[in-house]
Enzyme design. Structure first.
Site, mmCIF file in Angstrom:
data_model
loop_
_atom_site.group_PDB
_atom_site.id
_atom_site.type_symbol
_atom_site.label_atom_id
_atom_site.label_comp_id
_atom_site.label_asym_id
_atom_site.label_seq_id
_atom_site.Cartn_x
_atom_site.Cartn_y
_atom_site.Cartn_z
ATOM 1 N N ARG A 107 0.883 -1.174 0.000
ATOM 2 C CA ARG A 107 0.000 0.000 0.000
ATOM 3 C C ARG A 107 0.914 1.215 0.000
ATOM 4 O O ARG A 107 1.613 1.479 0.983
ATOM 5 C CB ARG A 107 -0.899 -0.021 1.241
ATOM 6 C CG ARG A 107 -1.889 1.145 1.342
ATOM 7 C CD ARG A 107 -2.687 0.993 2.620
ATOM 8 N NE ARG A 107 -3.592 2.099 2.856
ATOM 9 C CZ ARG A 107 -4.890 2.103 2.533
ATOM 10 N NH1 ARG A 107 -5.409 1.049 1.931
ATOM 11 N NH2 ARG A 107 -5.650 3.140 2.797
ATOM 12 N N ASP A 225 -16.934 8.512 -1.766
ATOM 13 C CA ASP A 225 -15.725 8.353 -0.961
ATOM 14 C C ASP A 225 -15.460 9.690 -0.275
ATOM 15 O O ASP A 225 -16.106 10.694 -0.566
ATOM 16 C CB ASP A 225 -14.552 7.955 -1.858
ATOM 17 C CG ASP A 225 -13.375 7.381 -1.081
ATOM 18 O OD1 ASP A 225 -13.445 7.304 0.165
ATOM 19 O OD2 ASP A 225 -12.367 7.013 -1.721
#
Length: 308
Positions: A107, A225
């Site tokens: 990530r 989001d």
């Protein structure tokens, strides 16, 4: 070697097989008495490196728990611990880690970082998120939609807000899973043209609609989001709020979608900013099923990468 880097670079049949396996593994755990050990331990004897240059809750916990449920072990590493790309090149880090572990999940910020890791690693690499895409999230989202409403092919998905990395992966998913996609948000925050072009090249209908109320008409799924990043300055946050306020997902917006439309958000949510609490906790919302399914979808991704 099976790297899982982006939805648009994978074979549609492989993505479908992962969704099917994720659902099967979820059902198997549901059928098992609580606390009973897993019978299926395909990662037994395997070590998974989880690398985080960005903070994480769902990605870290779901990959860690998922690997352990399948009999594997995990090693969680931060970018600062490793001096990734600073004290040692990414290529050399990839070569070294490949001598120690069987699978790498990363990530990170730049797409080029995870791509370089995959180029030089001799073990599979999974994109856990970059600034550009978030493919694991869409695997969970497709799984969640289909659990509740059946096949997603041919359905209308509407994204309201910022055309960010999750939005880009949704467009990739539209092309690979055969659903249509409408973006509603400011022109300055539209998704990348490359992602739009990919979805259209696969036959998906992609529309840009500035009016959010018109955009969600006939929607089967409404998604949003967060509007701001933890790294944004106060002035940048204010600008984004001003731009995106008309695109808040609220009762009035959901009322224009289909009566059985679902609402999703990858979390964490800033309640009463991009989405109201009434929608988050309402009948349309499946956000916590969606969060759970990160676990099951990523278990299937790990198995596919390792061929087990």
């Amino acid at each position: 070697m099976n790297h899982f880097l982006d939805l648009h670079t994978a074979e549609p049949a492989a993505l479908r097989a992962m969704i099917d396996q994720a659902r099967a593994m979820k059902q198997a755990r549901k059928d098992r008495p609580r606390g009973a050990p897993d019978d299926d331990r395909p990662l037994a004897g395997r070590m998974v490196a989880l690398i985080f240059e960005k903070p994480s809750t769902r990605t870290r916990v779901s990959f860690d728990v998922g690997a352990r449920q399948m009999g594997g072990q995990t090693m969680v590493l931060s970018g600062s611990d490793m001096q990734l790309g600073h004290g040692e090149s990414i290529a050399d880090t990839a070569r070294v880690l490949s001598r120690y572990v069987d699978l790498i999940m990363m990530r990170t910020y730049e797409e080029a970082t995870v791509q370089e890791m995959a180029e030089y690693a001799s073990v599979p690499v999974i994109n856990g998120l970059t600034n550009r895409t978030h493919p694991c999230q869409i695997m969970a989202d497709v799984m969640t939609y289909e659990e509740h409403r059946g096949p997603i092919a041919g359905k209308k998905v509407v994204w309201s807000g910022d055309g960010n990395n999750v939005c880009a992966s949704f467009l990739h998913g539209a092309g690979q899973f055969g659903f249509d996609f409408t973006f509603t948000g400011p022109q300055s925050l539209e998704p990348e043209t490359e992602a739009i072009a990919f979805a259209r090249s696969k036959g998906s209908r992609v529309e840009i609609e500035r009016d959010p109320l018109r955009a969600v008409e006939g929607a089967d799924l409404v998604v949003t989001d967060t509007w701001v990043s933890m790294h944004d300055s106060p002035s940048a946050r204010e600008r984004r709020h001003n731009q995106l306020r008309p695109y808040q997902v609220n009762d009035a917006l959901m009322a224009r979608a289909k009566p059985d439309a679902l609402f999703m958000h990858c979390l964490p949510a800033h309640r009463d900013e991009e989405v109201t609490s009434k929608v988050m906790d309402g009948a349309h919302s499946v956000v916590f099923d969606e969060a759970e399914n990160r676990l099951h979808a990523q278990k299937a991704v790990m198995r596919w990468c390792l061929g087990v």
